[in-house]
Enzyme design. Structure first.
Site, short mmCIF file in Angstrom:
data_model
loop_
_atom_site.label_atom_id
_atom_site.label_comp_id
_atom_site.label_asym_id
_atom_site.label_seq_id
_atom_site.Cartn_x
_atom_site.Cartn_y
_atom_site.Cartn_z
N ASP A 36 29.41 -13.61 -9.50
CA ASP A 36 28.70 -12.38 -9.15
C ASP A 36 27.63 -12.00 -10.17
O ASP A 36 26.81 -11.13 -9.92
CB ASP A 36 29.69 -11.21 -8.97
CG ASP A 36 30.32 -11.23 -7.58
OD1 ASP A 36 30.10 -12.22 -6.85
OD2 ASP A 36 31.03 -10.27 -7.22
N ASP A 279 -18.54 1.14 6.15
CA ASP A 279 -17.88 -0.15 6.06
C ASP A 279 -16.49 -0.11 6.68
O ASP A 279 -15.95 -1.13 7.11
CB ASP A 279 -17.79 -0.55 4.58
CG ASP A 279 -17.39 -2.00 4.42
OD1 ASP A 279 -17.99 -2.85 5.11
OD2 ASP A 279 -16.46 -2.29 3.64
N GLY A 414 -9.07 -11.42 6.64
CA GLY A 414 -9.01 -11.92 8.01
C GLY A 414 -10.39 -12.15 8.57
O GLY A 414 -10.67 -13.18 9.19
N LEU A 415 -11.31 -11.21 8.30
CA LEU A 415 -12.67 -11.35 8.80
C LEU A 415 -13.35 -12.56 8.16
O LEU A 415 -14.00 -13.37 8.82
CB LEU A 415 -13.44 -10.07 8.46
CG LEU A 415 -14.81 -9.93 9.11
CD1 LEU A 415 -14.65 -9.83 10.62
CD2 LEU A 415 -15.53 -8.70 8.57
#
Lengths: 528, 427
Positions: A36, A279, A414-415
């Site tokens: 543990d 933006d 992502g863009l």
């Protein structure tokens, strides 16, 4: 029995360890089998602590079971007391020791140690980590707070508060404390005690001297705050200062309680302007799925909708103790809350909803990666990268700045990724094209030249080399190859939405086969 | 060449007295073995029957592996399971049925016992038999215990392989001698060894565990086995019970260890000495060259091993004999003297061998000795670093390919890197 591979929370004794490790002068003697001790490395590795957690384990083995494990417990407690000389001791059992039914509480009492010993009853087969932390903190506060101490009359002194809830292994607790401390300083409010993080038993004894309490993390401090209210009549500030608006509300609530002018601390965040700047326009109505501990999930939903202009399409938590908070919040967004500790259910929900951004824990980060959806982490459990070296609170105005950057970053990425994929097959960008500005003739042939302009070859190449980019949303409707190809031309981060919308449209219109026309009819139908 | 050479009895070489301690042990339990075993046996699933602590341990130890559809999981015992044992068995059956329905590719299912399941005496072997009948022809169901009360870290693999042994096919009567390599090795290392044995002319060489459940090796009096790992006491005993004969050797770390290990097999299989030397010469030379890169860094440096995996003794032998390091204390969770006789004999007689642990007292000894390098677990490494002691975290030695000639340089590098880093940092 529940089949599981991954759990959002550890067992309750890990929660107790988080309290002991957060504090100074407290030692936890844990009746637990060999092995543990693995939990130590959560603190030394994930949180990168340079000290061992103040925990002594009895690490009993099978050969001890026939003998006196109770004696083993007492000798471990005796040795720990002699070696570490703590001001207070916690004693308790882990899941296995709970079954062998030695009584750490009675055993410790019989030893008559000259310090307070707080016995913990943590039912391992019912409860989990957060509950264990809350219970441990509550028991410590109850045992150690000096009931004869009370707040001095208010005349001629600054108001004073207790900052309650931050622990070891807490998501951004270190920096949240710094941020909130700074904010309180600006308001002219003193901190009486911050606990459990950095507090000692002596500090806990002074809790009664504060005018009121700030419950920073209800998962940890709620029980203790209720008890302090009952015992010392201390009110509790319950607004969680995560996000710009919530921080303002937090300041207002506190200023009213403390009788100070809130103006001194207001407006210190770049989030409002960053979010209003052009933006950020493309963030409007991005569909976001939110999952985490209830406190962070509820706070994130408000920031997402009101401060970044997202649409919250899913909201859930893994800690049932706070299911009511999630249910109440979900109503605000017209959603069914998802309350589960089964990550497969979370994965199903995300796959079904096809959000454009996921805000979640380490697990949601991996789910989103698999589904190719941008993601940011907002809640524990987290991995080592979310205990950063740099200053990065979630709370207060600087926290709001951090949230903006953290959540928008994966979308910008992502863009970028989309643009790179889109231009990947342009002959000028291919690996073999060479660097034209140097004026050298390219030595390699241009095999893709004929495909320039995104013709069928490029589309085919994409089909052949890429794994399916989005899983079918619902299985409704059969896509014609033509429509399927057209779908692939849509940027991947809105592709899931397009597929979903088209299938919903097809289902509503009773169209079985989705063609190119269906795709564009649906687009027109949902046009805004 | 098929004539079996007489097998040398273990030398039983003794060494300095062993320091035995009882106290807090800062070690993993045997469940951790699942993390590498499930990678090795590609159609096996490991179902731990335990508590939330067990599940949490596995995910903490497996790190990012848990996100890759791993073939292990935990059936978490809940309050209502504890109410009555009958219910517990029914629940287990339900979990297994559901699991096998979802993963029909699983050919071998291990029910892995934990501390809670052992303490409540949940009979997993009977459950295994019951479930094996139910899923006969599709999935074999075995059991072993990886509980912390019975096993320490790598002993989990020992328990698992020992559970496989009674189930291995018997070799044909009077069959030709066969070599078995015992212990899970990374595939790349296993392939290297298989190539060398083939060059030596030892034709039939099998591994335990095999990469697939259906390919486990047969066993019988014709089986000669080499332990690839020092922590396989139970497995060796089970194999010997079935008539197989253990070949005594050093463990295959570094140029010398690997040579000795291969030589034990060559001797047993009557391989010509000249042929043996010519086959291993290129690998042995490569290993020596690769080790040489780290010698300047490690020669004369002192090292302290905290107990972890039972690999400590053969690794200390490698570092002392081949790199000139000075082992101060070599801690091991369990000392299997007979299997380690040759490695032990080569340790300097100033080295303290300690078995078991009282972690606080052992840390006092580390601080007093101020070793140049301390090999320890991840719960201790950063705290020791912050005290100014350089550490090498031990778990990596179990997960990385370190056996054989072609990994000898990497193995030395694992110990040299922390020291090199200590020297380059100017912060």
């Amino acid at each position: 029995m529940q089949l599981t591979v991954w759990t959002y929370e550890g067992p309750p004794h890990v929660g107790a360890m988080r309290i002991a490790t957060a504090m100074e002068g407290v030692h936890y003697v844990l009746h637990a089998p060999q092995g543990d001790t693995y939990a130590d490395l959560l603190f030394t590795m994930i949180e990168r602590r340079g000290k061992r957690p103040p925990v002594t384990y009895t690490t009993f083995q099978a050969r001890d079971l026939g003998k006196d494990t109770a004696e083993l417990f007492q000798s471990a407690a005796r040795d720990a007391f002699a070696r570490y000389k703590p001001q207070a001791m916690l004693v308790g059992a882990s899941c296995t020791a709970e079954l062998i039914q030695d009584d750490p509480s009675g055993l410790a009492e019989a030893m008559r140690l000259p310090i307070p010993v707080v016995a913990l009853e943590l039912p391992s087969y019912q409860r989990k980590e957060n509950w264990g932390a809350a219970e441990t903190f509550y028991q410590l506060v109850r045992a150690l707070a000096d009931k004869t101490v009370s707040a001095a009359p208010r005349e001629g002194r600054r108001p004073s508060v207790n900052l309650l809830g931050p622990t070891a292994l807490g998501f951004r607790h270190r920096d949240d404390v710094v941020e909130i401390t700074r904010l309180l300083g600006a308001l002219g409010i003193d901190i009486n005690v911050t606990a459990p993080l950095g507090a000692s038993p002596v500090d806990l004894a002074r809790l009664g001297a504060a005018d009121f309490n700030i419950c920073l993390y209800p998962e940890i401090a709620d029980t203790a705050c209720r008890w302090l209210d009952k015992t010392f009549g201390q009110k509790t500030v319950r607004t969680i200062p995560i996000g710009h608006g919530a921080t303002r509300d937090f300041i207002a609530e506190m200023a009213a309680l403390a009788g100070v002018d809130p103006a001194a601390a207001l407006d210190d965040s770049r989030l409002p302007w960053w979010s209003r700047s052009v933006d950020s326009t493309y963030l409007t109505a991005k569909r976001v799925f939110i999952f985490g501990d209830a406190t962070h999930a509820v706070a994130a939903a408000r920031v997402a909708r009101d401060e970044l202009g997202f649409e919250v399409v899913g909201l859930g938590c893994y800690n049932r103790e706070f299911a009511r908070e999630i249910r109440d919040a979900a109503k605000l967004y017209g959603l069914d809350p998802l309350i589960t500790d089964d990550y497969l259910e979370v994965e199903d929900a995300i796959a079904k909803l096809q959000p454009e951004l996921v805000l979640g824990t380490q697990m949601e980060r991996h789910i989103a990666k698999r589904l190719r959806i941008p993601c940011a982490v907002i809640s524990a459990p987290v991995h080592v990268q979310d205990f950063p070296a740099r200053y990065s609170p979630q709370m207060g105005f600087e926290g709001a700045n951090v949230l903006f950057d953290t959540w928008v970053h994966p979308l910008v990425m992502g863009l970028e990724e989309h643009l790179l994929t889109m231009f990947r097959d342009d002959f000028e960008f291919s690996d073999s094209a060479g660097a034209s500005h140097l004026g050298h003739e390219s030595t390699a042939p241009l095999p893709l030249a004929g495909a320039a302009g995104g013709g069928s070859v490029a589309t085919l190449a994409l089909e052949e080399t890429s794994p399916p980019l989005t899983p079918p949303a619902s299985g409704r409707g059969t896509w014609s190859p033509e429509a399927e190809r057209e779908l692939l031309k849509i940027p991947f981060f809105v592709r899931g939405k397009a597929r979903r919308n088209t299938e919903r449209y097809a289902a509503e219109q009773g169209i079985a086969a989705i063609t190119l026309d269906t795709l564009y009819d649906a687009k027109a139908h949902y046009a805004r | 060449m098929t004539v079996l050479a007489p097998v040398r009895p273990a030398t039983g070489a003794d060494c300095a007295p062993v320091l035995r301690e009882r106290g807090q042990r800062e070690v993993f339990c045997g469940l951790t073995g699942i993390i590498w075993l499930h990678r090795k046996v590609q159609d096996a699933f490991f179902l731990v029957v335990g508590s939330r602590t067990c599940a949490h341990l596995l995910q903490s130890a497996a790190g990012v592996m848990v996100f890759a559809e791993p073939r292990f999981g935990t059936a978490i015992i809940e309050e209502r399971d504890l109410a009555g044992m009958v219910d517990c068995n029914e629940e287990l059956d339900r979990v297994v049925d559901r699991l096998l329905a979802r993963r029909p590719d699983i050919k071998l299912l291990f029910l892995v016992g934990s501390c809670p399941s052992e303490v409540i005496k949940l009979d997993l072997s009977r459950a295994g038999q019951r479930l094996s009948l139910k899923h006969a022809g599709r999935t074999k169901i075995l059991n072993y215990s990886g509980s912390g009360i019975e096993t320490t870290f790598t002993e989990g693999e020992d328990a698992c392989l020992a559970a496989l042994v009674p189930d291995l096919a018997a070799s044909a009567q009077g069959a030709a001698p066969e070599l078995m390599i015992v212990g899970a090795l990374p595939d790349v290392v296993e392939d290297q060894f298989l190539r060398i044995f083939a060059q030596l002319g030892i034709t039939t060489v099998r591994s335990l565990p095999a990469r697939r459940a259906g390919e486990m090796p047969p066993v019988g009096p014709n089986t000669r086995f080499l332990l690839a790992q020092p922590f396989l006491g139970e497995t060796a005993r089970a194999l010997e019970d079935r008539g197989a004969v253990r070949l005594d050797a050093m463990f295959p770390f570094g140029a010398e260890g690997t040579t000795n290990w291969l030589h034990a097999a060559a001797t047993a299989f009557g391989v010509d000495e000249m042929h043996f030397r010519s086959v291993i010469a290129p690998g042995r030379e490569r290993a020596k060259r690769a080790i040489e890169h780290c010698r300047a860094k490690l020669d004369g440096k002192s090292i302290f091993f905290m107990p972890d995996s039972q690999l400590e003794v053969p690794l200390a032998r490698f570092l002392a004999q081949e790199l000139g390091m000075v082992p101060l204390e070599v801690g091991t969770p369990y000392l299997h003297r007979r299997h380690l006789a040759q490695d032990l004999a080569l340790l300097p007689n100033t080295t303290v061998i300690s078995e078991g642990q009282d972690v606080d007292k052992q840390l006092d000894r580390v601080r007093a000795a101020k070793p140049d390098l301390t090999v320890c677990g991840l719960g201790l490494a950063n705290p020791l670093e912050s005290e100014g002691l350089t550490t090498k975290w031990a778990i990596e030695l179990v997960f990385s390919p370190i056996h054989g000639f072609d990994q000898a340089g990497d193995l030395a590098e694992l110990f040299a890197r922390p020291l090199r880093r200590r020297d380059v940092l100017k912060v």
